[in-house]
Design an enzyme around this catalytic site. Structure first.
Site, PDB file in Angstrom:
ATOM      1  N   ASP A  51      19.689  41.954  47.038  1.00  0.00           N
ATOM      2  CA  ASP A  51      19.151  40.705  47.580  1.00  0.00           C
ATOM      3  C   ASP A  51      19.011  40.807  49.095  1.00  0.00           C
ATOM      4  O   ASP A  51      20.006  40.911  49.815  1.00  0.00           O
ATOM      5  CB  ASP A  51      20.114  39.559  47.213  1.00  0.00           C
ATOM      6  CG  ASP A  51      19.542  38.191  47.530  1.00  0.00           C
ATOM      7  OD1 ASP A  51      18.410  38.109  48.041  1.00  0.00           O
ATOM      8  OD2 ASP A  51      20.256  37.200  47.263  1.00  0.00           O
ATOM      9  N   HIS A  82      22.500  31.780  42.897  1.00  0.00           N
ATOM     10  CA  HIS A  82      23.296  32.524  43.883  1.00  0.00           C
ATOM     11  C   HIS A  82      23.980  31.512  44.791  1.00  0.00           C
ATOM     12  O   HIS A  82      23.331  30.882  45.633  1.00  0.00           O
ATOM     13  CB  HIS A  82      22.329  33.433  44.671  1.00  0.00           C
ATOM     14  CG  HIS A  82      22.973  34.220  45.761  1.00  0.00           C
ATOM     15  ND1 HIS A  82      22.226  34.906  46.697  1.00  0.00           N
ATOM     16  CD2 HIS A  82      24.278  34.452  46.071  1.00  0.00           C
ATOM     17  CE1 HIS A  82      23.044  35.516  47.541  1.00  0.00           C
ATOM     18  NE2 HIS A  82      24.289  35.257  47.189  1.00  0.00           N
ATOM     19  N   MET A 114      26.062  30.514  47.773  1.00  0.00           N
ATOM     20  CA  MET A 114      26.607  30.919  49.083  1.00  0.00           C
ATOM     21  C   MET A 114      27.336  29.706  49.636  1.00  0.00           C
ATOM     22  O   MET A 114      26.910  29.078  50.613  1.00  0.00           O
ATOM     23  CB  MET A 114      25.450  31.367  50.001  1.00  0.00           C
ATOM     24  CG  MET A 114      24.875  32.707  49.575  1.00  0.00           C
ATOM     25  SD  MET A 114      23.211  32.988  50.212  1.00  0.00           S
ATOM     26  CE  MET A 114      22.258  32.216  48.922  1.00  0.00           C
ATOM     27  N   SER A 165      12.876  34.792  44.911  1.00  0.00           N
ATOM     28  CA  SER A 165      13.739  33.736  45.439  1.00  0.00           C
ATOM     29  C   SER A 165      12.869  32.562  45.875  1.00  0.00           C
ATOM     30  O   SER A 165      12.007  32.706  46.754  1.00  0.00           O
ATOM     31  CB  SER A 165      14.522  34.247  46.651  1.00  0.00           C
ATOM     32  OG  SER A 165      15.052  33.122  47.347  1.00  0.00           O
ATOM     33  N   MET A 196      24.297  42.465  48.784  1.00  0.00           N
ATOM     34  CA  MET A 196      23.439  41.856  49.812  1.00  0.00           C
ATOM     35  C   MET A 196      22.936  42.946  50.758  1.00  0.00           C
ATOM     36  O   MET A 196      23.735  43.724  51.302  1.00  0.00           O
ATOM     37  CB  MET A 196      24.216  40.808  50.622  1.00  0.00           C
ATOM     38  CG  MET A 196      24.651  39.568  49.859  1.00  0.00           C
ATOM     39  SD  MET A 196      23.346  38.653  49.025  1.00  0.00           S
ATOM     40  CE  MET A 196      22.230  38.275  50.366  1.00  0.00           C
ATOM     41  N   ASP A 247      18.748  30.150  45.621  1.00  0.00           N
ATOM     42  CA  ASP A 247      19.722  30.377  46.696  1.00  0.00           C
ATOM     43  C   ASP A 247      20.356  29.062  47.130  1.00  0.00           C
ATOM     44  O   ASP A 247      19.703  28.215  47.744  1.00  0.00           O
ATOM     45  CB  ASP A 247      19.019  31.021  47.890  1.00  0.00           C
ATOM     46  CG  ASP A 247      18.760  32.494  47.660  1.00  0.00           C
ATOM     47  OD1 ASP A 247      19.707  33.203  47.280  1.00  0.00           O
ATOM     48  OD2 ASP A 247      17.609  32.932  47.848  1.00  0.00           O
TER      49      ASP A 247
HETATM   50  C1  DX5 Z   1      19.415  35.488  51.602  1.00  0.00           C
HETATM   51  C2  DX5 Z   1      19.087  35.039  50.198  1.00  0.00           C
HETATM   52  C3  DX5 Z   1      17.960  35.806  49.627  1.00  0.00           C
HETATM   53  C4  DX5 Z   1      16.678  35.655  50.387  1.00  0.00           C
HETATM   54  C5  DX5 Z   1      15.803  36.840  50.145  1.00  0.00           C
HETATM   55  O1  DX5 Z   1      20.407  34.716  52.114  1.00  0.00           O
HETATM   56  O2  DX5 Z   1      20.206  35.174  49.357  1.00  0.00           O
HETATM   57  O3  DX5 Z   1      17.793  35.565  48.247  1.00  0.00           O
HETATM   58  O4  DX5 Z   1      16.000  34.505  50.072  1.00  0.00           O
HETATM   59  O5  DX5 Z   1      14.690  36.694  50.965  1.00  0.00           O
HETATM   60  P1  DX5 Z   1      13.833  37.929  51.435  1.00  0.00           P
HETATM   61  O6  DX5 Z   1      13.363  38.659  50.200  1.00  0.00           O
HETATM   62  O7  DX5 Z   1      12.713  37.314  52.198  1.00  0.00           O
HETATM   63  O8  DX5 Z   1      14.726  38.792  52.264  1.00  0.00           O
HETATM   64 ZN    ZN Z   2      19.984  35.180  47.071  1.00  0.00          ZN
END
Ligand code: DX5
Ligand code: ZN
Length: 234
Positions: free
Chosen positions: A177, A70, A72, A12, A141, A39
């Site tokens: 994720d 992704h 959000m 990511s 998640m 993200d």
């Molecule tokens: C969280 C994101 C992830 C995040 C993962 O909201 O969707 O993709 O960046 O980061 P790590 O691997 O550091 O948990």
């Molecule tokens: Zn993500």
């Protein structure tokens, strides 16, 4: 993109240097990333703000593998065409983004990227059952979305196992994720995930001028995950 259930590592870029995305993407791909995870956060669905479609378009020429976007954000539908035009190979929307996720998944497929469905830790995977035939990927998640570097939520492992059973032979990826590192990777892989998103655990210790650490980090996540899949199959 043909279907393949082998382990894929998707760094990511939320954990990359925000002043240097082009070189960061090149560096993680040169160091073995299978996909590049982008993200997109709106400061409303999640308590953080990141990228819009123009950023995705700027990343695209640097991504030689798969641009995995992704979202959000809510609403989602008004932005699908723009992210598709920006060159997303996969667009993932959250089940929690609104009342019409079925329509959203159809709209992603109509726009022609692969369609992903993400589920927050508070959502039972059974909620995905009526939607699976519209999905190329389901993202479980394993943190509450919004930030990198959060602690892996162990109880999500049982949800991955259930989702894997629900999917059966269908060509649907299970992406995980949040909080994936060499310690948690074997557990998510054994539970049935094949796409492992990792932000902080990939970028930790490295930089564009010292990217060997990215490669070592990716390799240790991949080795940990692959060994557990082999041990399970034996
Ligand atoms: C969280 C994101 C992830 C995040 C993962 O909201 O969707 O993709 O960046 O980061 P790590 O691997 O550091 O948990
Ligand atoms: Zn993500």
């Amino acid at each position: 993109m043909s279907f393949d259930r082998s382990i894929k590592i998707a760094p990511s870029i939320l954990s990359a240097d925000f002043a240097d995305f082009g070189r960061e993407i090149q560096a993680i791909e040169a160091q073995g990333a299978d996909w590049v995870h982008v993200d997109v956060m709106d400061g409303h669905s999640v308590p953080n703000l990141t990228f819009g479609p123009p950023a995705g378009k700027a990343f695209r020429p640097h991504v030689k593998t798969v641009m995995d976007v992704h979202l959000m954000i809510a609403p989602v539908d008004p932005y699908i065409a723009a992210f598709a035009e920006a060159g997303a190979d996969i667009i993932t929307a959250h089940l929690e983004a609104g009342p019409h996720i079925h329509r959203t998944l159809q709209a992603i497929r109509d726009a022609e990227p692969k369609a992903g469905l993400a589920l927050n830790p508070g959502t039972p995977v059974e909620a995905a059952a009526p939607l699976l035939d519209l999905c190329d990927l389901v993202c479980v998640m394993t943190v509450n979305p919004g930030f990198g570097g959060q602690k892996f939520i162990e109880t999500q492992l049982a949800q991955i196992v259930r989702l894997r059973e629900m999917i059966g032979d269908r060509p649907i990826h299970i992406e995980v994720d949040g909080g994936v590192d060499p310690t948690t990777a074997p557990r998510v892989a054994a539970a049935g995930a094949d796409v492992l998103v990792a932000g902080s655990a990939v970028f930790r210790g490295g930089s564009v001028t010292n990217s060997d650490d990215y490669g070592l980090n990716i390799q240790s996540i991949r080795d940990a995950a692959s060994n557990s899949v082999q041990a399970n199959a034996a």
